[in-house]
Scaffold this motif. Structure first.
Motif, PDB file in Angstrom:
ATOM      1  N   SER A   1      -7.196  -1.642   4.788  1.00 12.63           N
ATOM      2  CA  SER A   1      -6.969  -1.224   3.275  1.00 12.63           C
ATOM      3  C   SER A   1      -7.357   0.501   3.229  1.00 12.63           C
ATOM      4  O   SER A   1      -6.731   1.070   2.581  1.00 12.63           O
ATOM      5  CB  SER A   1      -7.903  -2.038   2.283  1.00 12.63           C
TER       6      SER A   1
ATOM      7  N   LEU B   1     -10.144  -0.053  -2.766  1.00  9.46           N
ATOM      8  CA  LEU B   1      -9.290   0.074  -1.584  1.00  9.46           C
ATOM      9  C   LEU B   1      -7.796  -0.530  -1.893  1.00  9.46           C
ATOM     10  O   LEU B   1      -6.903   0.311  -1.589  1.00  9.46           O
ATOM     11  CB  LEU B   1      -9.867  -0.587  -0.453  1.00  9.46           C
ATOM     12  N   TYR B   2      -7.662  -1.791  -2.159  1.00 11.30           N
ATOM     13  CA  TYR B   2      -6.296  -2.202  -2.360  1.00 11.30           C
ATOM     14  C   TYR B   2      -6.264  -3.320  -3.219  1.00 11.30           C
ATOM     15  O   TYR B   2      -7.158  -4.258  -3.432  1.00 11.30           O
ATOM     16  CB  TYR B   2      -5.948  -2.855  -0.835  1.00 11.30           C
TER      17      TYR B   2
ATOM     18  N   HIS C   1      -5.046   0.064  -9.121  1.00 11.43           N
ATOM     19  CA  HIS C   1      -5.673  -1.462  -8.651  1.00 11.43           C
ATOM     20  C   HIS C   1      -5.733  -2.370  -9.627  1.00 11.43           C
ATOM     21  O   HIS C   1      -5.675  -3.427  -9.506  1.00 11.43           O
ATOM     22  CB  HIS C   1      -6.703  -1.245  -7.740  1.00 11.43           C
TER      23      HIS C   1
ATOM     24  N   TRP D   1      -8.712   9.568  -7.814  1.00  8.19           N
ATOM     25  CA  TRP D   1      -9.475   8.441  -7.902  1.00  8.19           C
ATOM     26  C   TRP D   1      -9.231   7.407  -9.177  1.00  8.19           C
ATOM     27  O   TRP D   1      -8.924   6.320  -9.028  1.00  8.19           O
ATOM     28  CB  TRP D   1     -10.914   8.689  -7.489  1.00  8.19           C
TER      29      TRP D   1
ATOM     30  N   VAL E   1      -5.802   5.888  -8.895  1.00  6.59           N
ATOM     31  CA  VAL E   1      -5.641   4.840  -7.918  1.00  6.59           C
ATOM     32  C   VAL E   1      -6.432   3.754  -8.337  1.00  6.59           C
ATOM     33  O   VAL E   1      -6.016   2.460  -8.310  1.00  6.59           O
ATOM     34  CB  VAL E   1      -6.295   5.306  -6.498  1.00  6.59           C
TER      35      VAL E   1
ATOM     36  N   LEU F   1      -5.298   3.248   2.032  1.00  8.51           N
ATOM     37  CA  LEU F   1      -5.721   4.272   1.048  1.00  8.51           C
ATOM     38  C   LEU F   1      -5.623   5.539   1.672  1.00  8.51           C
ATOM     39  O   LEU F   1      -4.866   6.693   0.856  1.00  8.51           O
ATOM     40  CB  LEU F   1      -7.206   3.908   0.610  1.00  8.51           C
TER      41      LEU F   1
ATOM     42  N   MET G   1       0.699  -1.307   0.102  1.00 12.21           N
ATOM     43  CA  MET G   1       0.042  -0.126  -0.179  1.00 12.21           C
ATOM     44  C   MET G   1       0.834   1.427   0.184  1.00 12.21           C
ATOM     45  O   MET G   1       0.416   2.053  -0.465  1.00 12.21           O
ATOM     46  CB  MET G   1      -0.841   0.134   1.384  1.00 12.21           C
TER      47      MET G   1
ATOM     48  N   SER H   1      -2.282   7.258  -0.369  1.00 14.49           N
ATOM     49  CA  SER H   1      -2.649   7.446  -1.711  1.00 14.49           C
ATOM     50  C   SER H   1      -2.919   8.956  -2.145  1.00 14.49           C
ATOM     51  O   SER H   1      -3.168   9.716  -0.935  1.00 14.49           O
ATOM     52  CB  SER H   1      -4.015   6.641  -2.233  1.00 14.49           C
TER      53      SER H   1
END
Length: 410
Positions: free
Chosen positions: A332, A125-126, A208, A201, A204, A336, A43, A340
């Motif tokens: 998670s 999230l992850y 993922h 977002w 990110v 984030l 993470m 992030s």
């Protein structure tokens, strides 16, 4: 149900039911900590996922922190978490039997819920989710729920043997360099991944999803078979209620420690010094010895929890274990928000020792929050939603005043 499966209720208990469940929950809470210590490194930076070291953290102290994790933590707690999933599977069967409900439809709804949660977890999230893998593999476990203990143990052994053999074959006969990026390319990829983590977002989520093909491949070749092997071992252990009557003074616990610690730590050292996840032979050595170190950890924890001066350890860990799904997703979410670009944007700015310390700090907060929550509610938020889907009925959310009952199905 055959005789072996019926053994779930056949053992003579030596400890109160609440204590038995608290033991299991405490071990699950301990596994949750180990999972987070590993996950937080992915993470916090794009470098671990690309199997290279961040040049900004290449000091001796940083190397020692990474080495300690490789020796003592990496690959050990995924095994334990999977074993406990299989153990809890037998509790789900017992719960359905007590309720007079058909187990298969209930479990299929639970599996669907896990998969949906895992998909949302992966996207938002992850990217290193395990819930989807668990959901798919649990379909196989559901189909095997009536096999005899001996058959389950044999299948588990064959599966784990195949995993080890494939790793050894890959390490000895396949030139991994032909399939992996060069170190220079991996460093560039890692830098781009870290930059994506620091975006909005869209960046990110894109980061993922970019790891999804590798996640599927890893699940199919390593995590999935390993999980099923551990599910089956956990199912057998749950049938025989191996964690139900532990007093902490059994000689077998000490024998496991005497064997597990030296062999497991030696294997962890070979894994760390042999190149870690980038080298199939190193991974094979770790996979072969990690279960022994994991077993030594669990037996040590059980001995500690059943020693009167240290009984508070069980009380501290058990609430986190009872709300493990909520805490897993919460870890998670916090990762984030901390690392992030949609949160504090600390990706690439925390050292290996710092990420471990942060994981311990967050987990300490989760212990406190879990205990506080369970004094007021019967289930964690995620557990409550999954239970609703599993049983097809809205569960009681708030505790009855003056009543403190451990939930019997996990």
């Amino acid at each position: 149900m055959n005789g072996a499966a019926g053994a779930t209720g056949a053992a003579t208990d030596r400890t109160p039911a609440g204590q038995r469940l608290h033991d299991l929950d405490a071990v699950r809470g301990f596994a949750l900590l180990g999972i987070f210590v590993v996950n937080i490194t992915f993470m916090a930076s794009g470098y671990p996922g690309n199997l290279v070291t961040d040049p900004a953290y290449s000091s001796l102290f940083d190397d020692l922190a990474r080495g300690a994790s490789a020796v003592l933590v990496d690959m050990k707690f995924y095994i334990l978490f999977s074993f406990l999933f299989g153990y809890s599977f037998t509790l789900q069967m017992a719960s359905a039997e007590r309720a007079g409900a058909a187990f298969r439809p209930r479990m299929l709804r639970r599996i669907a819920g896990l998969f949906i949660l895992g998909a949302l977890h992966t996207v938002f999230l992850y990217g290193g989710d395990i819930l989807m893998t668990y959901a798919v593999v649990c379909l196989i476990l559901l189909g095997m729920r009536r096999v005899r203990d001996r058959t389950a143990l044999r299948v588990a052994g064959v599966l784990y043997g195949i995993v080890l053999l494939s790793l050894l074959t890959s390490g000895l006969l396949v030139d991994s360099a032909a399939f992996l990026p060069t170190e220079a390319e991996a460093l560039v990829n890692a830098e781009h991944a870290t930059s994506a983590m620091l975006g909005g977002w869209g960046d990110v989520i894109g980061h993922h999803l970019s790891g999804l093909p590798f996640l599927v491949l890893q699940s199919a070749t390593f995590q999935g078979p390993t999980a099923l092997a551990m599910f089956l071992l956990g199912m057998v252990a749950g049938r025989r209620r191996l964690l139900a009557g532990v007093l902490g003074d059994e000689p077998v616990l000490r024998r496991i420690q005497w064997i597990g610690f030296p062999v497991g730590i030696a294997g962890g050292l070979a894994y760390a010094l042999g190149g870690g996840n980038g080298e199939p032979l190193a991974v094979a050595v770790s996979a072969a010895t990690a279960p022994l170190l994991t077993a030594a950890y669990v037996t040590t924890l059980l001995r500690v929890m059943h020693s009167p001066p240290w009984a508070f350890v069980r009380s501290a860990l058990a609430p986190a274990g009872r709300t493990a799904l909520t805490n897993y997703l919460g870890q998670s979410l916090l990762g984030l928000l901390i690392f992030s670009g949609v949160g504090l944007g600390l990706a690439g700015r925390v050292s290996p020792a710092g990420t471990t310390g942060l994981a311990l700090l967050i987990f300490a907060g989760q212990l406190t929050a879990s205990a506080w929550w369970l004094r007021r509610h019967r289930y964690g938020p995620a557990e409550w939603a999954l239970r609703w889907l599993t049983n097809g009925a809205r569960p009681e959310k708030v505790r009855t005043a003056g009543v403190s009952r451990p939930a019997r199905d996990r």
